[in-house]
Design an enzyme around this catalytic site. Structure first.
Site, PDB file in Angstrom:
ATOM      1  CG  ASP A   1      -2.392   2.471  -5.952  1.00  0.00           C
ATOM      2  OD1 ASP A   1      -2.720   1.340  -5.538  1.00  0.00           O
ATOM      3  OD2 ASP A   1      -3.094   3.150  -6.731  1.00  0.00           O
TER       4      ASP A   1
ATOM      5  CG  ASP B   1      -5.442  -1.424  -9.798  1.00  0.00           C
ATOM      6  OD1 ASP B   1      -4.970  -1.842 -10.861  1.00  0.00           O
ATOM      7  OD2 ASP B   1      -5.722  -2.157  -8.825  1.00  0.00           O
TER       8      ASP B   1
END
Length: 480
Positions: free
Chosen positions: A12, A14
């Site tokens: 991922d 953010d």
């Protein structure tokens, strides 16, 4: 049992690789015109811009599309000036590159924002990037992680996803990945298949490999008179064990001594049950289940300690007489009562020794077809197993019986013993399970065996094909 190989790591963006969750929080606060609270967290963190925009629109008179545009601008402005890699992120990416493990960026942010972050991290560190613009559904749906796996040409079960929010964790787990959760703003609880660490510092490729589940290969094999119809049958049986990579094998037609002799030659553990059944295992057998003096037909089981948890493995041999497909007139299931009674007895014995936290594998020669292969005929034996909660591992891996018939009867009989008609080719040997995940399942026959009676020089010392299923078992999941 061995762990699955680590084929890729899916990150991922953010809050996981870069400290942008704070920037996103500030951007949403600016557009909302108020400070955000803990109650707002589920609609803000780990969500695509469109979700948060729709959530804000419900409380204002502003169209969601306009709010999405403003959120994009506010967040992008902050990313350009304030993005910072999270501790340990770049070191882990570089270590994976040195080990030759490909990585992917999987984010719910749009491509425009991801491109800005990739400039900071180095786009060359990632083989693939998947953004909110690339799939119809984004997190928490599994689509982004599945898309990354397809682009990399890897199976999700061989991947670890690194996430920082519950939404992202849900997406990765739904795709079938093991998960390393490194929470940024909100806590995440450990769970099976999920490990929680406070940061990426001190996380290494070896750490990630340890998170993958184990792979347990379970095989069913009717030895056919113990293998004695073929010359040098014991040596050929040992060769089969070596070439299949099986970890636990449920045997039928052992002729008494086969399980013990094979286990001794392999340095394995074994259980002999009566004159016909046995189990051999490369892992320790911690308990013997069922009647050790079972008759020629019936079932016997063991509990195996795989190193990633215990598994009960049962082997069953059902009566061969009045084989249904031989019936050309009338109901082919009319004579299934004996086999059905034997199966119900087996299921009762399994339930009598089963515990809630130990999965069960039931293998054997059922001497009857499956209702999954012949839906026009209500074959009761396999239905009884299904009703008891057992799934057919071969049909899970190969759901189309026309494309993948999976015949196990018979690689050496193509003509009925009376010489008057062709021998039915069918699937009568099974690896069923309750409580495991199937990675793969296949049938196996060594070489190209000659037909009966010219079988003595065959490399394959049986008249049944074996079935081998690889199961996913356990993980290194936990918390610090």
């Amino acid at each position: 049992m061995t762990r699955l190989p680590l084929r890729a790591v899916l990150f991922d963006m953010d809050g996981t690789l870069v400290d942008t969750e704070r920037l996103w929080w500030e951007a949403v606060e600016r557009v909302a015109g108020r400070p955000l609270t803990e109650a707002d967290r589920p609609d803000v963190l780990g969500r695509p811009v469109e979700h948060t925009a729709a959530w804000l629109a419900a409380a204002t008179a502003t169209p969601a599309g306009d709010l999405a545009d403003v959120l994009h601008r506010e967040f992008a402005d902050r990313v350009r000036t304030g993005v910072v890699p999270r501790p340990g992120a770049l070191a882990l990416l570089d270590a994976l590159a040195r080990d030759g493990v490909p990585t992917a960026l999987v984010t719910a942010s749009p491509r425009s924002v991801a491109a800005t972050v990739l400039d900071v991290l180095g786009a060359g560190r990632f083989a693939v990037s998947v953004t909110a613009d690339d799939t119809d559904r984004t997190k928490p749906a599994p689509d982004p992680y599945l898309a990354a796996c397809r682009a990399l040409g890897v199976e999700p079960a061989h991947c670890v996803a690194v996430e920082d929010t519950e939404t992202g964790v849900a997406s990765a787990e739904a795709a079938g990945c093991a998960v390393l959760a490194v929470p940024s703003l909100a806590p995440i609880e450990p769970a099976p298949g999920r490990t929680v660490r406070p940061s990426l510092e001190d996380v290494t490729p070896a750490t990630l490999r340890s998170l993958l589940p184990g792979r347990l290969r379970v095989m069913t094999w009717n030895l056919w008179y113990g293998g004695t119809k073929v010359r040098d049958h014991r040596a050929k049986q040992l060769q089969v064990v070596a070439e299949t990579g099986a970890d636990v094998i449920g045997l039928q037609e052992t002729y008494g001594s086969a399980a013990g002799e094979l286990a001794e030659a392999l340095g394995w553990h074994h259980h002999r049950a009566g004159k016909n059944l046995g189990v051999i295992s490369r892992h320790p057998i911690t308990a013997v289940l069922g009647d050790p003096d079972v008759g020629f037909y019936g079932a016997a089981g063991v509990r195996v300690d795989t190193g990633c948890g215990e598994v009960d493995v049962w082997t069953v041999h059902l009566d061969y007489e009045d084989y249904g497909p031989y019936v050309t007139d009338g109901d082919p299931t009319a004579h299934e009562g004996v086999r059905l009674a034997q199966m119900r007895d087996t299921l009762a014995r399994i339930d009598a020794t089963a515990t809630a936290d130990v999965p069960v594998v039931l293998v054997g020669d059922f001497n009857c077809p499956s209702h999954l292969d012949r839906p026009d005929t209500p074959w009761p034996v396999t239905r009884a197993a299904e009703e008891a909660g057992f799934a057919d591992s071969y049909r899970e891996a190969h759901p189309d019986p026309v494309r993948d018939p999976g015949h196990t009867w018979s690689p050496v009989h193509d003509e009925h013993e009376d010489g008057g008609r062709p021998e039915p080719q069918d699937r009568i040997d099974f690896v069923l399970h309750r409580g495991l995940r199937v990675l793969d399942s296949r049938t196996h026959v060594s070489g190209t065996p000659r037909n009966w009676p010219d079988v003595e020089d065959n490399a394959w010392p049986s008249d049944h094909a074996a079935v081998i299923t690889a199961f996913s078992l356990g993980s290194g999941a936990g918390s610090v």
